[in-house]
Design a protein around this motif. Structure first.
Motif, mmCIF file in Angstrom:
data_model
loop_
_atom_site.group_PDB
_atom_site.id
_atom_site.type_symbol
_atom_site.label_atom_id
_atom_site.label_comp_id
_atom_site.label_asym_id
_atom_site.label_seq_id
_atom_site.Cartn_x
_atom_site.Cartn_y
_atom_site.Cartn_z
ATOM 1 N N GLY A 105 0.807 -1.210 0.000
ATOM 2 C CA GLY A 105 0.000 0.000 0.000
ATOM 3 C C GLY A 105 0.841 1.260 0.000
ATOM 4 O O GLY A 105 0.491 2.257 -0.644
ATOM 5 N N LEU A 106 1.973 1.233 0.722
ATOM 6 C CA LEU A 106 2.860 2.396 0.724
ATOM 7 C C LEU A 106 3.422 2.656 -0.670
ATOM 8 O O LEU A 106 3.549 3.809 -1.099
ATOM 9 C CB LEU A 106 3.998 2.182 1.721
ATOM 10 C CG LEU A 106 3.632 2.249 3.204
ATOM 11 C CD1 LEU A 106 4.863 1.982 4.052
ATOM 12 C CD2 LEU A 106 3.027 3.598 3.540
ATOM 13 N N GLY A 107 3.761 1.580 -1.373
ATOM 14 C CA GLY A 107 4.260 1.741 -2.739
ATOM 15 C C GLY A 107 3.215 2.364 -3.652
ATOM 16 O O GLY A 107 3.530 3.219 -4.485
ATOM 17 N N ILE A 108 1.960 1.939 -3.482
ATOM 18 C CA ILE A 108 0.878 2.513 -4.294
ATOM 19 C C ILE A 108 0.690 3.987 -3.966
ATOM 20 O O ILE A 108 0.475 4.819 -4.860
ATOM 21 C CB ILE A 108 -0.425 1.725 -4.064
ATOM 22 C CG1 ILE A 108 -0.253 0.266 -4.497
ATOM 23 C CG2 ILE A 108 -1.579 2.362 -4.827
ATOM 24 C CD1 ILE A 108 -1.448 -0.614 -4.186
ATOM 25 N N LEU A 139 -4.197 3.424 0.481
ATOM 26 C CA LEU A 139 -4.572 3.463 1.892
ATOM 27 C C LEU A 139 -5.339 2.209 2.300
ATOM 28 O O LEU A 139 -5.124 1.661 3.389
ATOM 29 C CB LEU A 139 -5.417 4.711 2.161
ATOM 30 C CG LEU A 139 -4.695 6.061 2.068
ATOM 31 C CD1 LEU A 139 -5.685 7.201 2.219
ATOM 32 C CD2 LEU A 139 -3.608 6.160 3.131
ATOM 33 N N ILE A 140 -6.229 1.763 1.432
ATOM 34 C CA ILE A 140 -7.007 0.559 1.745
ATOM 35 C C ILE A 140 -6.094 -0.659 1.847
ATOM 36 O O ILE A 140 -6.204 -1.466 2.779
ATOM 37 C CB ILE A 140 -8.093 0.340 0.676
ATOM 38 C CG1 ILE A 140 -9.133 1.464 0.744
ATOM 39 C CG2 ILE A 140 -8.773 -1.015 0.865
ATOM 40 C CD1 ILE A 140 -10.135 1.435 -0.383
ATOM 41 N N VAL A 141 -5.173 -0.795 0.906
ATOM 42 C CA VAL A 141 -4.260 -1.943 0.929
ATOM 43 C C VAL A 141 -3.343 -1.871 2.145
ATOM 44 O O VAL A 141 -3.067 -2.889 2.794
ATOM 45 C CB VAL A 141 -3.441 -1.994 -0.374
ATOM 46 C CG1 VAL A 141 -2.351 -3.058 -0.287
ATOM 47 C CG2 VAL A 141 -4.351 -2.276 -1.562
ATOM 48 N N TYR A 142 -2.877 -0.671 2.482
ATOM 49 C CA TYR A 142 -1.932 -0.528 3.593
ATOM 50 C C TYR A 142 -2.589 -0.817 4.939
ATOM 51 O O TYR A 142 -1.997 -1.469 5.802
ATOM 52 C CB TYR A 142 -1.346 0.880 3.593
ATOM 53 C CG TYR A 142 -0.356 1.118 4.712
ATOM 54 C CD1 TYR A 142 0.887 0.499 4.708
ATOM 55 C CD2 TYR A 142 -0.683 1.947 5.783
ATOM 56 C CE1 TYR A 142 1.792 0.704 5.741
ATOM 57 C CE2 TYR A 142 0.214 2.161 6.820
ATOM 58 C CZ TYR A 142 1.450 1.538 6.794
ATOM 59 O OH TYR A 142 2.338 1.735 7.824
ATOM 60 N N PHE A 143 -3.818 -0.351 5.127
ATOM 61 C CA PHE A 143 -4.465 -0.507 6.426
ATOM 62 C C PHE A 143 -5.328 -1.761 6.526
ATOM 63 O O PHE A 143 -5.457 -2.339 7.604
ATOM 64 C CB PHE A 143 -5.329 0.721 6.736
ATOM 65 C CG PHE A 143 -4.535 1.934 7.105
ATOM 66 C CD1 PHE A 143 -3.904 2.029 8.326
ATOM 67 C CD2 PHE A 143 -4.406 2.984 6.216
ATOM 68 C CE1 PHE A 143 -3.161 3.145 8.674
ATOM 69 C CE2 PHE A 143 -3.671 4.110 6.545
ATOM 70 C CZ PHE A 143 -3.040 4.191 7.780
#
Length: 317
Positions: A105-108, A139-143
């Motif tokens: 998610g951070l990469g995105i 944000l959705i992927v990261y969290f």
């Protein structure tokens, strides 16, 4: 005997014999207490959304202004509302997902911010706006993780329809639609006894010349009908294949309906009053043809239901 004590605080009672006696052993706290953890979580969320709002406030303000001022993209108001409706309708399943944060998610998010910078520096509104969707995905992927993102993939992807297409692409689509509508009208009107001489997107009639302008190209009804076809398919049909057919069919339906509008305008000019081709009747014909487009979409759906129902009976037999 030696006692092992790990990760504990030793509290010595001075009233007892200090040699080898411990009055109380208290565990050392390893995490923030519940209320404080919740407080910091909310604070982090507020700060995060505040930063996103600061980055995208002017971009979203301009986007909403374009929805309001440009009739070609007025359907944008309904897109986020429907996406939220889909998520609210599926809230029971979404709440049941266990969070599995992913560093991807951070990469995105980093990639989305790079797209934002390129869009701002290059004055490209489409890139600036699409970066917001990428930030949301990151944000959705990261969290929450990839599994949760896959669960909301449809409403997230549907948000793309709220972003106006780039002007260069818009022009590349509009002019061929103008020519196509002109050709169809020029081919059909002689069958109704109306002499026609077509020059590009201009249809010369005995009474007057009709120009198929950008507003009459059908792009407006095409974008709106495509959006409504996706909404209609989601609400009225559970099979993915039928939903795809309805969405794809909105393109020829919109083109055919717009051609009917131009043909009707030509007949109106030739056999009634050339002045009726402008003003109220012109605007009213646009709304009428859009209603006809919706009726054609509904009729196609009913036809598909009849066909698939027949196949089911054959399979059951």
């Amino acid at each position: 005997m030696r006692r092992r004590i790990s990760s504990h605080i030793l509290v010595i009672n001075p009233k007892l014999n200090p040699v080898g006696q411990y009055a109380q052993v208290a565990p050392m706290p390893t995490q923030i207490p519940g209320p404080l953890a919740g407080k910091y979580s909310w604070l982090r969320t507020i700060v995060l959304f505040g930063l996103i709002g600061w980055l995208y406030f002017s971009i979203m303000l301009h986007l909403v202004g374009q929805w309001w001022q440009d009739p070609n993209f007025s359907h944008g108001f309904f897109v986020p509302a429907f996406a939220l409706f889909v998520m609210w309708q599926d809230r029971a399943r979404l709440v049941g997902f266990v969070a599995a944060p992913s560093l991807w998610g951070l990469g995105i998010i980093v990639f989305a911010l790079c797209v934002l910078v390129v869009g701002v520096l290059g004055a490209e509104l489409f890139l600036s706006r699409i970066s917001l969707l990428l930030v949301i995905a990151g944000l959705i992927v990261y969290f929450r993780g990839w599994r949760f993102f896959r669960a909301i993939l449809f409403p997230w992807a549907f948000l793309v329809l709220m972003i106006p297409i780039p002007a260069i692409v818009f022009n590349q689509i509009t002019f061929p639609l103008q020519l196509l509508a002109s050709k169809v009208a020029a081919a059909v009107l002689p069958w109704a006894g109306v002499p026609v001489l077509r020059e590009g997107n201009v249809i010369n009639l005995p009474a007057m010349a009709l120009e198929v302008a950008e507003a009459c190209s059908g792009i407006r009804s095409l974008l709106s009908l495509g959006t409504l076809a996706i909404i209609y398919g989601y609400l009225m049909e559970s099979r993915i294949s039928i939903r795809i057919i309805l969405a794809v069919a909105s393109l020829p339906i919109a083109v055919a309906a717009n051609s009917l509008r131009i043909i009707g305008t030509g007949l109106l000019v030739q056999y009634w009053d050339p002045q009726k081709a402008e003003g109220f009747f012109h605007v009213f014909s646009g709304w009428l043809i859009f209603v006809v487009s919706l009726a054609m979409l509904f009729a196609l759906h009913r036809l598909l239901l009849v066909k698939t129902r027949g196949r089911r009976h054959v399979c059951e037999f």
